[in-house]
Design a protein around this motif. Structure first.
Motif, PDB file in Angstrom:
ATOM      1  N   GLN A   4       1.606  20.001   1.817  1.00  0.00           N
ATOM      2  CA  GLN A   4       1.769  19.708   0.610  1.00  0.00           C
ATOM      3  C   GLN A   4       1.568  18.055   0.460  1.00  0.00           C
ATOM      4  O   GLN A   4       0.991  17.647  -0.434  1.00  0.00           O
ATOM      5  CB  GLN A   4       3.182  19.764   0.407  1.00  0.00           C
ATOM      6  CG  GLN A   4       3.587  20.155  -1.082  1.00  0.00           C
ATOM      7  CD  GLN A   4       4.924  20.373  -1.392  1.00  0.00           C
ATOM      8  OE1 GLN A   4       5.820  20.296  -0.549  1.00  0.00           O
ATOM      9  NE2 GLN A   4       5.008  20.977  -2.570  1.00  0.00           N
ATOM     10  N   LEU A   5       2.175  17.246   1.609  1.00  0.00           N
ATOM     11  CA  LEU A   5       1.747  15.699   1.372  1.00  0.00           C
ATOM     12  C   LEU A   5       0.391  15.528   1.553  1.00  0.00           C
ATOM     13  O   LEU A   5      -0.210  14.693   0.756  1.00  0.00           O
ATOM     14  CB  LEU A   5       2.528  15.058   2.736  1.00  0.00           C
ATOM     15  CG  LEU A   5       2.485  13.619   2.913  1.00  0.00           C
ATOM     16  CD1 LEU A   5       2.994  12.881   1.638  1.00  0.00           C
ATOM     17  CD2 LEU A   5       3.057  13.298   4.063  1.00  0.00           C
ATOM     18  N   LEU A   6      -0.478  16.259   2.238  1.00  0.00           N
ATOM     19  CA  LEU A   6      -1.976  16.050   2.525  1.00  0.00           C
ATOM     20  C   LEU A   6      -2.672  16.195   1.011  1.00  0.00           C
ATOM     21  O   LEU A   6      -3.753  15.633   0.673  1.00  0.00           O
ATOM     22  CB  LEU A   6      -2.559  16.740   3.537  1.00  0.00           C
ATOM     23  CG  LEU A   6      -2.387  16.421   4.788  1.00  0.00           C
ATOM     24  CD1 LEU A   6      -2.990  17.385   5.820  1.00  0.00           C
ATOM     25  CD2 LEU A   6      -2.803  14.980   5.157  1.00  0.00           C
ATOM     26  N   GLU A   7      -2.041  16.998   0.191  1.00  0.00           N
ATOM     27  CA  GLU A   7      -2.707  17.327  -1.056  1.00  0.00           C
ATOM     28  C   GLU A   7      -2.691  16.221  -1.981  1.00  0.00           C
ATOM     29  O   GLU A   7      -3.503  16.003  -2.840  1.00  0.00           O
ATOM     30  CB  GLU A   7      -1.960  18.519  -1.851  1.00  0.00           C
ATOM     31  CG  GLU A   7      -2.325  19.666  -1.033  1.00  0.00           C
ATOM     32  CD  GLU A   7      -1.628  21.012  -1.705  1.00  0.00           C
ATOM     33  OE1 GLU A   7      -1.280  20.967  -2.637  1.00  0.00           O
ATOM     34  OE2 GLU A   7      -1.555  22.158  -1.175  1.00  0.00           O
ATOM     35  N   ILE A   8      -1.416  15.439  -2.001  1.00  0.00           N
ATOM     36  CA  ILE A   8      -1.267  14.109  -2.816  1.00  0.00           C
ATOM     37  C   ILE A   8      -1.774  12.864  -2.197  1.00  0.00           C
ATOM     38  O   ILE A   8      -2.021  11.948  -3.055  1.00  0.00           O
ATOM     39  CB  ILE A   8       0.120  13.935  -3.385  1.00  0.00           C
ATOM     40  CG1 ILE A   8       0.944  13.844  -2.184  1.00  0.00           C
ATOM     41  CG2 ILE A   8       0.489  15.277  -4.057  1.00  0.00           C
ATOM     42  CD1 ILE A   8       2.650  13.425  -2.425  1.00  0.00           C
ATOM     43  N   LEU A   9      -2.076  12.884  -1.031  1.00  0.00           N
ATOM     44  CA  LEU A   9      -2.409  11.777  -0.357  1.00  0.00           C
ATOM     45  C   LEU A   9      -4.039  11.414  -0.504  1.00  0.00           C
ATOM     46  O   LEU A   9      -4.714  12.286  -0.541  1.00  0.00           O
ATOM     47  CB  LEU A   9      -2.280  11.294   0.959  1.00  0.00           C
ATOM     48  CG  LEU A   9      -0.591  11.416   1.417  1.00  0.00           C
ATOM     49  CD1 LEU A   9      -0.642  11.128   2.889  1.00  0.00           C
ATOM     50  CD2 LEU A   9      -0.153  10.053   1.105  1.00  0.00           C
ATOM     51  N   ALA A  10      -4.515  10.182  -0.623  1.00  0.00           N
ATOM     52  CA  ALA A  10      -6.162   9.749  -0.801  1.00  0.00           C
ATOM     53  C   ALA A  10      -6.491   8.727  -0.173  1.00  0.00           C
ATOM     54  O   ALA A  10      -5.447   7.671  -0.136  1.00  0.00           O
ATOM     55  CB  ALA A  10      -6.250   9.918  -2.395  1.00  0.00           C
ATOM     56  N   CYS A  11      -7.431   8.501   0.110  1.00  0.00           N
ATOM     57  CA  CYS A  11      -8.092   7.330   0.615  1.00  0.00           C
ATOM     58  C   CYS A  11      -7.956   6.202  -0.341  1.00  0.00           C
ATOM     59  O   CYS A  11      -8.466   6.409  -1.546  1.00  0.00           O
ATOM     60  CB  CYS A  11      -9.452   7.484   1.214  1.00  0.00           C
ATOM     61  SG  CYS A  11     -10.289   5.977   1.764  1.00  0.00           S
ATOM     62  N   PRO A  12      -7.519   4.890  -0.045  1.00  0.00           N
ATOM     63  CA  PRO A  12      -7.283   3.636  -0.918  1.00  0.00           C
ATOM     64  C   PRO A  12      -8.801   3.399  -1.309  1.00  0.00           C
ATOM     65  O   PRO A  12      -8.835   2.091  -1.991  1.00  0.00           O
ATOM     66  CB  PRO A  12      -6.459   2.753  -0.450  1.00  0.00           C
ATOM     67  CG  PRO A  12      -6.767   3.056   1.214  1.00  0.00           C
ATOM     68  CD  PRO A  12      -6.904   4.451   1.537  1.00  0.00           C
ATOM     69  N   CYS A  13     -10.103   3.849  -0.545  1.00  0.00           N
ATOM     70  CA  CYS A  13     -11.214   2.807  -0.915  1.00  0.00           C
ATOM     71  C   CYS A  13     -11.619   3.573  -2.351  1.00  0.00           C
ATOM     72  O   CYS A  13     -11.289   4.270  -3.089  1.00  0.00           O
ATOM     73  CB  CYS A  13     -12.185   3.251   0.019  1.00  0.00           C
ATOM     74  SG  CYS A  13     -12.826   4.839   0.310  1.00  0.00           S
ATOM     75  N   GLU A  14     -12.733   2.687  -2.683  1.00  0.00           N
ATOM     76  CA  GLU A  14     -13.417   3.473  -3.918  1.00  0.00           C
ATOM     77  C   GLU A  14     -14.017   4.459  -4.064  1.00  0.00           C
ATOM     78  O   GLU A  14     -13.866   5.452  -5.067  1.00  0.00           O
ATOM     79  CB  GLU A  14     -14.744   2.289  -4.342  1.00  0.00           C
ATOM     80  CG  GLU A  14     -14.288   0.912  -4.678  1.00  0.00           C
ATOM     81  CD  GLU A  14     -15.312   0.100  -5.048  1.00  0.00           C
ATOM     82  OE1 GLU A  14     -16.331   0.415  -5.012  1.00  0.00           O
ATOM     83  OE2 GLU A  14     -15.139  -1.025  -5.057  1.00  0.00           O
ATOM     84  N   GLN A  15     -14.463   5.294  -2.987  1.00  0.00           N
ATOM     85  CA  GLN A  15     -14.833   6.838  -2.734  1.00  0.00           C
ATOM     86  C   GLN A  15     -13.568   7.457  -2.659  1.00  0.00           C
ATOM     87  O   GLN A  15     -13.817   8.858  -2.953  1.00  0.00           O
ATOM     88  CB  GLN A  15     -15.622   6.865  -1.621  1.00  0.00           C
ATOM     89  CG  GLN A  15     -17.092   5.886  -1.528  1.00  0.00           C
ATOM     90  CD  GLN A  15     -16.983   4.467  -1.205  1.00  0.00           C
ATOM     91  OE1 GLN A  15     -15.968   4.151  -0.438  1.00  0.00           O
ATOM     92  NE2 GLN A  15     -17.832   3.677  -1.545  1.00  0.00           N
ATOM     93  N   HIS A  16     -12.374   7.192  -2.514  1.00  0.00           N
ATOM     94  CA  HIS A  16     -11.156   7.929  -2.189  1.00  0.00           C
ATOM     95  C   HIS A  16     -11.268   9.532  -2.342  1.00  0.00           C
ATOM     96  O   HIS A  16     -11.262  10.174  -3.249  1.00  0.00           O
ATOM     97  CB  HIS A  16      -9.979   7.359  -3.333  1.00  0.00           C
ATOM     98  CG  HIS A  16     -10.331   7.654  -4.819  1.00  0.00           C
ATOM     99  ND1 HIS A  16     -10.781   6.596  -5.522  1.00  0.00           N
ATOM    100  CD2 HIS A  16     -10.284   8.654  -5.440  1.00  0.00           C
ATOM    101  CE1 HIS A  16     -11.101   7.002  -6.646  1.00  0.00           C
ATOM    102  NE2 HIS A  16     -10.891   8.147  -6.970  1.00  0.00           N
TER     103      HIS A  16
END
Length: 67
Positions: A4-16
């Motif tokens: 569930q946590l992995l679903e809401i996290l994203a990379c902070p770079c432009e390509q996120h």
């Protein structure tokens, strides 16, 4: 990490892109890897450190292509 946590996290770079557990071939490493740019972000004491300065690998300045 919890799914569930992995679903809401994203990379902070432009390509996120979405993040997956592990680093490279080591799925047990205490890292989260961006599925878009390939950067690996450390997980310290169970807390993902999503700072570009802390990332390892991946991430070309012009963006990463697929494949």
């Amino acid at each position: 990490m919890e799914a569930q946590l992995l679903e809401i996290l994203a990379c902070p770079c432009e390509q996120h892109g979405a993040l997956r557990p592990g680093l490279g071939d080591d799925a047990q490493a205490d890292y989260l890897t961006c599925t878009s740019c390939g950067r690996g972000f450390p997980v310290r004491d169970g807390i993902p450190v999503l700072l570009l300065d802390e990332a390892v690998g991946g991430g070309s300045p012009g963006g990463a292509g697929e494949g």
